[in-house]
Design an enzyme around this catalytic site. Sequence first.
Site, short mmCIF file in Angstrom:
data_model
loop_
_atom_site.label_atom_id
_atom_site.label_comp_id
_atom_site.label_asym_id
_atom_site.label_seq_id
_atom_site.Cartn_x
_atom_site.Cartn_y
_atom_site.Cartn_z
N CYS A 111 10.47 -8.01 -8.72
CA CYS A 111 11.26 -6.69 -8.32
C CYS A 111 12.92 -7.14 -7.70
O CYS A 111 13.70 -6.00 -8.13
CB CYS A 111 10.57 -6.05 -7.15
N HIS A 249 15.74 -1.91 -2.79
CA HIS A 249 14.01 -1.20 -3.77
C HIS A 249 12.94 -0.71 -2.94
O HIS A 249 12.77 -0.16 -1.46
CB HIS A 249 14.07 -3.04 -3.23
N ASN A 279 7.40 2.52 -6.80
CA ASN A 279 7.66 1.29 -7.11
C ASN A 279 8.19 0.89 -8.50
O ASN A 279 6.60 0.65 -9.29
CB ASN A 279 6.64 -0.30 -6.65
N1 ACO Z 1 -5.87 5.27 -1.02
C1 ACO Z 1 -7.27 5.38 0.61
N2 ACO Z 1 -6.87 4.51 1.38
C2 ACO Z 1 -6.29 3.10 1.59
C3 ACO Z 1 -5.51 2.70 0.04
C4 ACO Z 1 -5.33 4.26 -0.79
N3 ACO Z 1 -4.32 4.50 -2.03
N4 ACO Z 1 -4.84 1.62 0.28
C5 ACO Z 1 -5.82 1.01 1.72
N5 ACO Z 1 -6.26 1.92 2.08
C6 ACO Z 1 -6.87 2.11 2.82
C7 ACO Z 1 -7.68 0.21 3.21
O1 ACO Z 1 -8.90 -0.34 2.52
C8 ACO Z 1 -8.00 0.42 4.71
O2 ACO Z 1 -9.11 1.42 5.67
P1 ACO Z 1 -10.21 0.39 6.43
O3 ACO Z 1 -8.64 0.60 7.43
O4 ACO Z 1 -10.97 1.01 6.28
O5 ACO Z 1 -10.02 -1.09 6.01
C9 ACO Z 1 -6.43 1.37 5.47
O6 ACO Z 1 -6.37 2.45 3.78
C10 ACO Z 1 -5.22 1.20 6.05
O7 ACO Z 1 -4.62 -0.09 5.26
P2 ACO Z 1 -3.33 -0.47 6.34
O8 ACO Z 1 -3.34 -2.22 4.84
O9 ACO Z 1 -3.29 -1.27 6.99
O10 ACO Z 1 -2.16 0.28 5.23
P3 ACO Z 1 -0.98 0.37 5.84
O11 ACO Z 1 -0.27 1.28 6.40
O12 ACO Z 1 -0.16 -0.98 5.95
O13 ACO Z 1 -0.18 0.75 3.76
C11 ACO Z 1 0.84 -0.32 2.14
C12 ACO Z 1 -0.85 0.32 2.78
C13 ACO Z 1 1.17 0.88 1.31
C14 ACO Z 1 0.39 -1.27 0.62
C15 ACO Z 1 1.92 -1.63 2.54
O14 ACO Z 1 0.94 -2.44 3.88
C16 ACO Z 1 2.52 -1.51 2.27
O15 ACO Z 1 3.30 -0.78 1.33
N6 ACO Z 1 3.14 -2.81 1.57
C17 ACO Z 1 3.92 -3.29 0.97
C18 ACO Z 1 4.12 -3.15 0.23
C19 ACO Z 1 4.39 -3.78 -1.22
O16 ACO Z 1 4.11 -4.72 -0.86
N7 ACO Z 1 4.75 -3.72 -2.32
C20 ACO Z 1 4.77 -4.91 -3.62
C21 ACO Z 1 6.17 -5.93 -3.23
S1 ACO Z 1 6.73 -6.27 -4.15
C22 ACO Z 1 7.22 -5.45 -5.77
O17 ACO Z 1 7.48 -4.82 -5.18
C23 ACO Z 1 6.51 -6.20 -6.89
#
Ligand code: ACO
Length: 376
Positions: A111, A249, A279
């Site tokens: 990214c 980003h 993204n």
């Molecule tokens: N729809 C519904 N539920 C979902 C989804 C979805 N699309 N995706 C995950 N869940 C669920 C999970 O399974 C989890 O359920 P569980 O509690 O029963 O296990 C619940 O939602 C909570 O998941 P979390 O991982 O705690 O959610 P969080 O608030 O951390 O958000 C996210 C997840 C959006 C991925 C966040 O952590 C994030 O943005 N991380 C960084 C993003 C990233 O890495 N982007 C790429 C970086 S590298 C680049 O830019 C190329």
Amino acid sequence: MTYAAITGWGKCLPPAVLTNDDLSTFLDTSDEWIVSRTGMRERRVSHVPAIEMSVVAASQALACAGLEGKDVDLIIYGSCSNDEGVPNSASGVQIALGATHAAAMDVNTACTSFCYGLATATAMIRSGMVKNAVVIGVELISRFLDWSNRNVAVLFGDGAAAVVLQASETEEGLIGTALGCDAEARETLRVRGLGLCYANSDVRFGDTLWDFDGQVIFKRAVHAMTEASKRVLLECGKTPDQIDLVVPHQANLRIIESVAKYSGIPMERVMVTVHKYGNMSAATVPVALVEALEEGRVTPGGYILMPAFGGGLTYCSLLVKWGDRVTPLGTSSRILPPCTETALQMVNAVRAVHDAHGSSHAGLMAPEFVETALAL
Ligand code: ACO
């Protein structure tokens, strides 16, 4: 002293829009979950190869700068989703632009590829190696996204943007650079299936499995972008209140809000596009920059901070001093061919191909050579 002024800018967003409700037709997810956890409402799906998006964006940027292809000395193509490995992608842009004298280089830091490319081109101009450069940030992720995995499928989109840099004796362009890589966390984001360690295995190209630890990436991204921003401000003798605009980003609205908060810059001075495009990896920062210019949010002589992170986990924060001109000198007539399908139709076509061939996910985990290569 020589500087590298940003004199041209252009973007290319494919027209097909994939909404959160579209995603809900084949994933166990909802508009409410995606908006509340990421800030994303829709993203684009490209009907053309990444090079084609890049050429439209670069043509626009050249027209904006009042230059032609033959004036370009260097093309840097920032991306982790190249159409091909060999030949490289920048050479495809070179020929389409008629930039026959230009060196053509691909940069992949995921990214942050556009930002790393901007830093590289700036250094080459400031050293006197080249005078005019085109730097592109482009991504076509829809073709290799694991659409069966809701953890990643809702996050990404396609797009491209480009800037033109020109040697200048006035202090402008990139004036401060903090680059880094939190490689201890490189295991938190891996796209299995992309790369030569999968060649000659039973993995079909494009069939991917994403190792993705979103929560760890989230925390490390906020920390890395904040620290890099503080570092670049300190090195340049600037304080947060002197920053006119942050163009970060766009991986998650909550990440952007956290970086702004810990950097001491209010959200009113932060450019946000994540709700429209998701993204787009390397394309997010340049697309947001172009839209900031279009919306009149870039002021002559203003200071712009660009924090970013990506797989690796590479990170950076760049400080740009804008020049006098905030409007284009010209526009290009080059556009994408019409798109005859909806975004959902294109995504469903990718999913159908995967289903028809049977998932080779087992192959992504199994071969000994692959596991050895990944352990290095
Ligand atoms: N729809 C519904 N539920 C979902 C989804 C979805 N699309 N995706 C995950 N869940 C669920 C999970 O399974 C989890 O359920 P569980 O509690 O029963 O296990 C619940 O939602 C909570 O998941 P979390 O991982 O705690 O959610 P969080 O608030 O951390 O958000 C996210 C997840 C959006 C991925 C966040 O952590 C994030 O943005 N991380 C960084 C993003 C990233 O890495 N982007 C790429 C970086 S590298 C680049 O830019 C190329």
